[in-house]
Design an enzyme around this catalytic site. Structure first.
Site, PDB file in Angstrom:
ATOM      1  N   GLY A   1       0.813  -1.211   0.000  1.00  0.00           N
ATOM      2  CA  GLY A   1       0.000   0.000   0.000  1.00  0.00           C
ATOM      3  C   GLY A   1       0.844   1.257   0.000  1.00  0.00           C
TER       4      GLY A   1
ATOM      5  N   TYR B   1     -14.300  -3.853   9.802  1.00  0.00           N
ATOM      6  CA  TYR B   1     -12.952  -3.279   9.840  1.00  0.00           C
ATOM      7  C   TYR B   1     -12.312  -3.524  11.206  1.00  0.00           C
ATOM      8  CZ  TYR B   1      -9.302   0.306   9.258  1.00  0.00           C
ATOM      9  OH  TYR B   1      -8.111   0.982   9.163  1.00  0.00           O
TER      10      TYR B   1
END
Length: 242
Positions: free
Chosen positions: A9, A150
């Protein structure tokens, strides 16, 4: 000889700051991205020119089952540091989340980091050295309403870090996590400016975190200054939910 770090990322807000910070410390970099090739390529070129390090970009979709294997199969050089930074938030009631989204989030935050790390560990174990840092979240510690998926994924990351740290300590490899609170990145764009202000007002320091502050914490945990720190979750949250 320069150390080499893999950053997943790397083209996002926090990933970019981590990449810049490690390049400034002399790391050669493997910069992973999924869709934003232009941003990753620009970052690699910038870091190579500014700091004289080698910076290579690697593409893989870590929300796919074969993503981690695809990424690690393209890595031939020894790895000294792994930064598990890929991720995305998901906001919504648990009753509104479909199975495909659950599978993608678990793959991205839990299964792929596990597989990626597993694939790269043999070389680190042979060298009896290395450091791994997962960029997790405050919600992995406290949980959050309407971000249950999440929170679950980030909580699993914390258990991964703690278990793996114990397993790898005899091999000279340290494993930790940085758990940010609210950070001023594109991930916060799901909130209006007014909502962001409300969040900032809840934080004792009175503002959102800067990506560089997460990068500094990550670089510290990778460094020899943290040589006796492993299995820890370093909260970088401005006193929010501490």
């Amino acid at each position: 000889m320069n150390k080499t770090a893999l950053i997943t990322g790397a083209s996002g807000g926090i990933g970019k700051s981590i990449s810049e910070t490690l390049a400034a410390r002399g790391y050669n970099l493997l910069l992973h991205y999924n869709t934003n090739q232009n941003a990753a390529a620009e970052l690699a070129e910038k870091l190579s020119q500014m700091f004289g390090v080698n910076a290579e970009i690697l593409q893989a979709d870590l929300s796919a089952q074969d993503g981690a294997d695809k990424l690690t199969s393209s890595i031939v050089q020894p790895i000294d540091a792994i930064v598990l930074n890929s991720g995305r938030s998901h906001f919504g009631l648990i009753t509104d989340v479909d199975n495909a989204t659950v599978q993608e989030m678990v793959q991205l935050h839990v299964a792929s980091p596990y597989m990626l790390t597993r694939n790269l560990l043999p070389g680190m174990i042979r060298n009896k050295s290395g450091a791994i840092v997962a960029v997790s979240s405050i919600w992995g510690e406290t949980g959050a309403s309407c971000e249950v998926l999440y929170s679950m994924a980030k909580g699993a990351q914390h258990s991964f870090v703690k278990g793996l740290a114990k397993e790898l300590a005899p091999s000279g490899i340290r494993v930790n996590a940085v758990a940010p609170g609210a950070v001023d990145t594109n991930m916060m764009n799901q909130f209006t400016p007014a909502e962001k202000e409300e969040i900032a007002d809840e934080i004792p320091i009175g503002r959102l975190a800067r990506p560089q502050e997460i990068a500094d914490a990550t670089a510290f945990l990778l460094s020899e200054k943290a040589s006796y720190i492993t299995g820890q979750i370093l909260s970088v949250n401005g006193g929010w939910h501490c």
